[in-house]
Structure formats: C-alpha cells, structure tokens
Design an enzyme around this catalytic site. Sequence first.
Site, mmCIF file in Angstrom:
data_model
loop_
_atom_site.group_PDB
_atom_site.id
_atom_site.type_symbol
_atom_site.label_atom_id
_atom_site.label_comp_id
_atom_site.label_asym_id
_atom_site.label_seq_id
_atom_site.Cartn_x
_atom_site.Cartn_y
_atom_site.Cartn_z
ATOM 1 N N THR A 183 -1.018 -36.316 10.763
ATOM 2 C CA THR A 183 -1.246 -37.132 11.958
ATOM 3 C C THR A 183 0.131 -37.537 12.502
ATOM 4 O O THR A 183 1.123 -37.483 11.790
ATOM 5 C CB THR A 183 -2.061 -38.408 11.646
ATOM 6 O OG1 THR A 183 -1.335 -39.213 10.714
ATOM 7 C CG2 THR A 183 -3.426 -38.079 11.071
ATOM 8 N N GLY A 184 0.142 -37.966 13.748
ATOM 9 C CA GLY A 184 1.409 -38.363 14.367
ATOM 10 C C GLY A 184 1.826 -37.347 15.413
ATOM 11 O O GLY A 184 1.007 -36.539 15.864
ATOM 12 N N ARG B 290 -3.240 -30.012 27.301
ATOM 13 C CA ARG B 290 -2.311 -30.080 26.161
ATOM 14 C C ARG B 290 -3.103 -30.022 24.860
ATOM 15 O O ARG B 290 -4.075 -30.742 24.666
ATOM 16 C CB ARG B 290 -1.523 -31.383 26.226
ATOM 17 C CG ARG B 290 -0.539 -31.609 25.049
ATOM 18 C CD ARG B 290 -1.125 -32.476 23.963
ATOM 19 N NE ARG B 290 -0.144 -32.864 22.945
ATOM 20 C CZ ARG B 290 -0.465 -33.487 21.826
ATOM 21 N NH1 ARG B 290 -1.713 -33.794 21.558
ATOM 22 N NH2 ARG B 290 0.461 -33.805 20.955
ATOM 23 N N SER C 26 -8.554 -43.215 18.925
ATOM 24 C CA SER C 26 -7.708 -42.045 18.719
ATOM 25 C C SER C 26 -8.485 -40.792 18.350
ATOM 26 O O SER C 26 -7.889 -39.744 18.145
ATOM 27 C CB SER C 26 -6.688 -42.354 17.614
ATOM 28 O OG SER C 26 -7.328 -42.459 16.372
ATOM 29 N N THR D 29 -5.333 -40.026 14.905
ATOM 30 C CA THR D 29 -6.097 -38.840 14.495
ATOM 31 C C THR D 29 -6.720 -39.183 13.162
ATOM 32 O O THR D 29 -6.225 -40.069 12.474
ATOM 33 C CB THR D 29 -5.115 -37.661 14.260
ATOM 34 O OG1 THR D 29 -4.512 -37.301 15.486
ATOM 35 C CG2 THR D 29 -5.768 -36.445 13.646
ATOM 36 N N THR E 144 -9.202 -35.228 16.489
ATOM 37 C CA THR E 144 -8.416 -36.188 17.286
ATOM 38 C C THR E 144 -8.736 -36.101 18.768
ATOM 39 O O THR E 144 -9.218 -35.073 19.245
ATOM 40 C CB THR E 144 -6.913 -35.874 17.109
ATOM 41 O OG1 THR E 144 -6.149 -36.930 17.671
ATOM 42 C CG2 THR E 144 -6.518 -34.578 17.744
HETATM 43 N N1 ASP Z 1 -1.273 -35.264 15.886
HETATM 44 C C1 ASP Z 1 -2.039 -35.638 17.035
HETATM 45 C C2 ASP Z 1 -1.567 -34.872 18.208
HETATM 46 O O1 ASP Z 1 -0.376 -34.674 18.368
HETATM 47 C C3 ASP Z 1 -2.012 -37.068 17.373
HETATM 48 C C4 ASP Z 1 -1.954 -38.025 16.253
HETATM 49 O O2 ASP Z 1 -2.174 -37.689 15.120
HETATM 50 O O3 ASP Z 1 -1.682 -39.189 16.477
HETATM 51 O O4 ASP Z 1 -2.390 -34.541 19.035
#
Ligand code: ASP
Length: 358
Positions: free
Chosen positions: A256-257, A233, A85, A205, A223
């Site tokens: 994160t997320g 993106r 990730s 991330t 990330t």
């Molecule tokens: N926040 C990150 C993103 O949207 C991905 C992640 O944290 O899982 O790129």
Amino acid sequence: MTDLSRRDFLQSAAAAAALAGALNQSLAEEPTPTALKVSGPVVISSANGLRATEKAAEMIAAGADTLDAVIAGVNIVEEDPNDNSVGYGGLPNEDGIVELDSSVMHGPSCRAGAVGALRNIKTPSQVAKVVMERTDHIFLVGEGALRFARSHGFKECDLLTEESRKLWLDWKEHHSDKDNWIPSEVPDPNKRSDARRGFAFTYGTISCLGLNTAGDLSGVTTTSGLSYKLPGRVGDSPIIGAGLYVDNEVGAAGSTGRGEANIKICGTHMIVEAMRHGATPAEATLQAVQRAVHHTTEKRLLHLDGRPNFDLKFYALAKDGRFAGASIWSGGKFAVYADGKNRLEECAFLFQRAEVKP
Ligand code: ASP
C-alpha cells in the site's frame, strides 16, 4: 531414418537430455522452501484490515480456500462507506468518479486475476477472481472490465457517497485560487479537508495475505487508489509483482502507499524472490522500501534533506508462517492474525518521522 537424420536425432536427443539435466540441476539449486510450521491460519493485512484478517482466519480455520477467505475479508472494507480508500465510498478521480483497482493471486493453482480503473462495482476483488477463473486473461481494465463484470451479474451502483463527494468538492474548491471553483461555506476547522490539510492527494488500500496449515497461500489487494487521480490512472494494486505477489512455494507479499514508487521496482515480486533466497520477511520488506527510496530521484518527491515526501508499505508472509511489514516512515502498522490472536503490529521502517526537515 537415414544415417544423417538418425545422427541428427541422436545429437538433438543428447542435447535435450543435457538441457533437461541442466534444468533439473538448476531447479535443485533453488533454495528449498522452508519447512512448514504453522498450526493454525496466519493472515496479514494493511492496518485498515483488522476485520479482514479476523474474517479470513475464521474461514481458513473452517476449511475455506485461502483465496476465498482473504477476498471475503477485504469485501468487508470494500463495502464499508466509511473507508475512503477502498471500494464503495472511496475517494474519486479528479472528475469525481470512483475508479477501483484490484488483483488476486491463488497460490496452489499459480493463477492470478486483476481489474483496473473499474467503475460502479463495489467489490473489484471479486471481479478480479472471476477474471482469473472465467477468462484466458489476467488483467481487464476500464469499460471492458465493467462490461465483463456486468455479464457475470455484478450489480452496479454509484460508488460516491455523500461524504466522498463532499471531500472531492472541497478538494476542487480549494486546490487552486486561480480557477472558477469557489468554496460555498466558511471552512469548518474540525472537518476533514484534504486540500486544507496542506496536501492534495491521499493514498489508502487494503492488501491481505492468508496461509493455511497445508501451507497454501493466497493474496488480494484492492483500492480506490490515489485520490483525485487523472481519470484512467491505474496504480500498483492490480499489477502482479507490484501491488501483490504470491508464490506457493515461498511466500506472499502485498503493498500500500504511493503506487508509482512501487511499480518501478516490482516490490512484491522482489520481496518473494528475496525470501526464496533466504531473507526473512522483515529483511525482504525493508530491502524493497530501500530500493523504492533509492529509485526516487525527482526533487518534487523529496524533502530538502533528500528523503521521500511520501510513504510506501510492504507486507510479507512466508510459507512457514513468519510475517512482517515495513514502511519508509516510522509509525506504520499492519494487522495480523496469528497464534489465535488478531492484532495490530508495528512496521519496521527506514526513517523516523520526527527527524523530517520539510
Ligand atoms: N497503492 C495505491 C495506489 O497507488 C494507493 C494506496 O495504497 O494508498 O493506487
């Protein structure tokens, strides 16, 4: 000076003095930062950052700058091919090319740097720091970010490992039966397959925040972003106020997320402002996940019961050393080094996973 211009001058001087008085008054009304209590380093990170928190705490204890320390911590994960990730070995975009996002904030000097959709460089967090230090800008993206990294001597490499290439190919071959990509083998039920596990995209991330005994704070988020994303993106991680925010007088927050849910609410900025006005880190992070849920209206992002079908996590570290993590769904953890101990702790949450109705 004529009488008229003298009168204008005196009036504008009086107005300026009144304005300065009002400004001082409103600054005085800002809640004062909480008294410093930490006797050693405090470092908090997403759950994949146990090695990062340990490394950063060790460096802070030895006197390193908080930003250098948290960057050195996340570099371990960026360079690790087994973390799919972040950095090297991160899952690629839909064309099979890894594009990385990162931001850094240095509390004591109130500075920030960031890179988005950066290809070929294992440690985007270091490039973000050079953007902060060696340009008059804050955020470089794409080809410009890569050229900038090259000119500062960063070495290029293919960030796709054999494992991440196979996962991408597997996704390509399984996400539709109405295209020209055909799986080459009988699926191995024991092998990780994002497509066969019933979802096309994965998140992941590392965000890491550090505090020293002088009360200085810094943070970094880095990330490879949403797996199999559209080329170009950019997620929340490199966006100051979304993936990361640090105010040396108050605290720091990272995320994160699902980035798309965070960008809309400027989650980390919201958390730091809530702490400025007296919220604890746990209250502030929960307020942010609540806001993200409230702002999610599209049916495609909701379970039948109206709750989100994704997760989003926030991590917060206050200037006095208090810390917390919160997520939409239960089961989330974060890594923390505090009181001389490095460990994982539970995130506060809004919804129990077991209660979900698909
Ligand atoms: N926040 C990150 C993103 O949207 C991905 C992640 O944290 O899982 O790129």
